[in-house]
Design an enzyme around this catalytic site. Structure first.
Site, short mmCIF file in Angstrom:
data_model
loop_
_atom_site.label_atom_id
_atom_site.label_comp_id
_atom_site.label_asym_id
_atom_site.label_seq_id
_atom_site.Cartn_x
_atom_site.Cartn_y
_atom_site.Cartn_z
CE LYS A 265 40.92 39.19 36.68
NZ LYS A 265 39.49 39.50 36.90
CG ASP A 270 39.68 43.64 40.54
OD1 ASP A 270 39.86 44.86 40.35
OD2 ASP A 270 38.77 42.97 39.99
CE LYS A 277 36.61 43.85 42.45
NZ LYS A 277 35.42 43.46 41.66
NE ARG A 351 35.39 42.52 31.02
CZ ARG A 351 34.09 42.52 31.25
NH1 ARG A 351 33.24 42.94 30.33
NH2 ARG A 351 33.60 42.08 32.40
#
Ligand code: BES
Ligand code: ZN
Ligand code: ZN
Length: 503
Positions: A265, A270, A277, A351
């Site tokens: 990954k 992110d 977040k 994922r």
């Protein structure tokens, strides 16, 4: 760095500092009497008084008071000879490496035999010295305009032993290869996200491939669109940076029919996307490419050691951003495999990129797959910051990996993936899968989702969200990127190649 081997003759030592391991009853240390006769009888007095500590990991620095090059001896406490393990010795050498940096020592002798015991042979001690010290020497690059870290560089390592010079050198070199690869991975993890973009990572991967003669393929946005890699593309949708899928192939032989796939990954940042977040949770997300770094680090070792096993590395890289174009919860996307996915949480992006990467690795011939990712906060809740969480669909494959981690000293713990977990991943009114079945035990859902794309291929999933970066300095390195699992992945490939040659 120059590495030399000299016999146990103190007057020939070229370095200014000598490192000597000292067991609890120093006379138990191999060749101790020779050392005392060189150093002088006062040493016994200092040891008795505790002025020179034999406690494990305690370091005592003393001058030599002799003519010649050698100025100081660093006594490294090893504790009880019977109980010192290889893992502890690696850590001890890590602290030695740190001390070399702190004292700006540029040339050093290591009295190798003093670090041996009944379990640790001279070859092991040599390897661990190179690996541990190499890891301990690592410093995080910074961008301070007035930095007080000078360009420290270790010029000379002299290995003091009566063992065979060539053999000692070859063990030391392998330890160096391993530590340097980990340090490279650490540097990638530590790089700011505005510096390490997907494009930059791809440049790095390409250069690595050129250095080691790997085949290299790179897919950009257009190629991904052509192939229908809807999962990576969805994550990239909110970004102004182009996504990259990097593919490196190491051909051990002419046949490409037995191939292990390493899939990483590589989220360069992110934010969580629209499932954003918290401001506290976002800081540190530059490290969300730790899996990619681990794969690239392992490939560096593979390039150096050239095991007899075909390897394909697949790394998907993009940032996970927000814009008018960004993907959102309730979207339904179609992955490269054809499976459709209902997006419930845009922060469960790892994922998604892994799904397409795993499918591509399979399509390219991988018949064993290890995926590695900073995938879930759940793994930290479950296991803490110092243990990598794992899933697997193949006991024998996982056992082999366990053996590799026993050798490298990297802790891994396998979690269950049950049929009812899979059911929850497959539960959706509108698609084949959903990307976020819930927060209860979500480390398993994260890895289990990747497993849906692996299908029956023997597979190990590694969640390094906790282990990929250290929140404080530790024996083998500073705070920041750790290069977790670089050594274990390379050791796994090494073991697979040995297994093949036994058949
Ligand atoms: N990159 C994070 C996981 C992470 C968390 C890595 C903390 C390192 C430290 C991942 O993409 C993520 O956000 N996972 C979510 C999953 C959830 C939405 C199901 C998480 O762990 O909260
Ligand atoms: Zn996320
Ligand atoms: Zn992430």
């Amino acid at each position: 760095m120059n590495v030399e081997v000299t016999g146990v003759q103190f007057n020939e030592i070229q370095a200014e500092v000598l490192i000597v391991g000292t067991y609890k009853h120093p006379e138990n240390t191999t060749n101790w009497s020779e050392f005392v006769s060189f150093y002088g009888s006062s040493l016994e007095k200092w040891l008795k008084a505790g002025d020179v500590s034999t406690d494990r990991k305690k370091l005592t620095k003393l001058p030599t008071l002799k003519e010649g090059k050698l100025q100081r001896v660093f006594f490294v406490g090893l504790g009880n000879r019977k109980t010192l393990t290889q893992d502890e010795l690696r850590d001890i050498f890590g602290t030695v490496g740190k001390e070399l940096v702190a004292s700006k020592t540029t040339n050093v002798s290591i009295w190798l035999d003093s670090f041996t015991n009944e379990e640790i042979e001279i070859e092991d001690a040599t390897y661990l010295a190179a690996e541990g010290i190499g890891l301990g020497l690592y410093q995080v690059q910074n961008y301070k305009t007035s930095s007080n870290t000078t360009d420290y560089y270790l010029d000379l390592v002299e290995l003091v032993t009566n063992s065979d010079e060539q053999e000692i050198l070859s063990y030391f070199e392998i330890g160096q290869v391993y530590s340097e690869a980990v340090n490279e991975a650490r540097t990638l993890v530590n790089m700011p996200p505005n510096v390490l973009t997907a494009t930059k990572m791809a440049e790095y991967a390409k250069e690595l491939a050129e250095t080691y003669d790997f085949e290299y393929e790179e897919l950009g946005k257009a190629e991904m669109e052509e192939l229908g890699m809807g999962a990576i593309l969805a994550v990239n949708q909110g970004s102004t940076e182009e996504p990259k899928l990097m593919v490196l192939k190491y051909r051990a032989n002419d046949e490409w029919n037995d191939v292990v796939g390493l899939v990483g990954k590589g989220i360069t940042y992110d934010t969580g996307g629209y499932s954003i977040k918290t401001k506290e949770g976002m800081v540190g997300m530059k490290g969300d490419m730790g899996g990619a770094a681990a794969v690239l680090g392992a490939m560096r070792i593979i390039g150096e050691t050239r095991p007899n096993k075909n390897v394909i590395a697949v790394i998907a890289s993009t940032d996970n951003m927000i814009s008018g174009n960004a993907f959102k919860p309730d979207d339904v996307i179609t992955s490269y495999s054809g499976k459709t996915i209902e997006i419930l949480n845009t922060d469960a992006e790892g994922r998604l990129v892994l799904a397409d990467s795993v499918s591509y690795a399979k399509q390219q011939g991988a018949n064993y797959i290890v995926d590695i990712a900073t995938l879930t906060g759940g793994v930290i809740v479950a296991l803490g910051k110092d243990k990598t969480g794992a899933l697997s669909n193949d006991d024998a494959f996982f056992e082999l990996f366990k053996e590799a981690t026993a050798e490298t000293g990297e802790f891994v713990w396998r979690m269950p993936l049950t049929e009812s977990d899979k059911k929850r991943i497959r539960k959706s009114d509108v698609a084949d899968l959903n990307n976020s079945p819930g927060r209860d035990g979500h480390m398993i859902f994260g890895g289990g989702f990747v497993g849906e794309f692996v299908e029956n291929t023997p597979w190990i999933h590694l969640d390094i969200a906790g282990t990929s970066d250290a929140s404080a300095a530790y024996d083998l390195g500073p705070k920041g990127g750790t290069g977790a699992m670089v050594r274990s992945l390379a050791t796994l490939v090494e073991r697979m190649s040995l297994e093949d040659s036994e058949e």
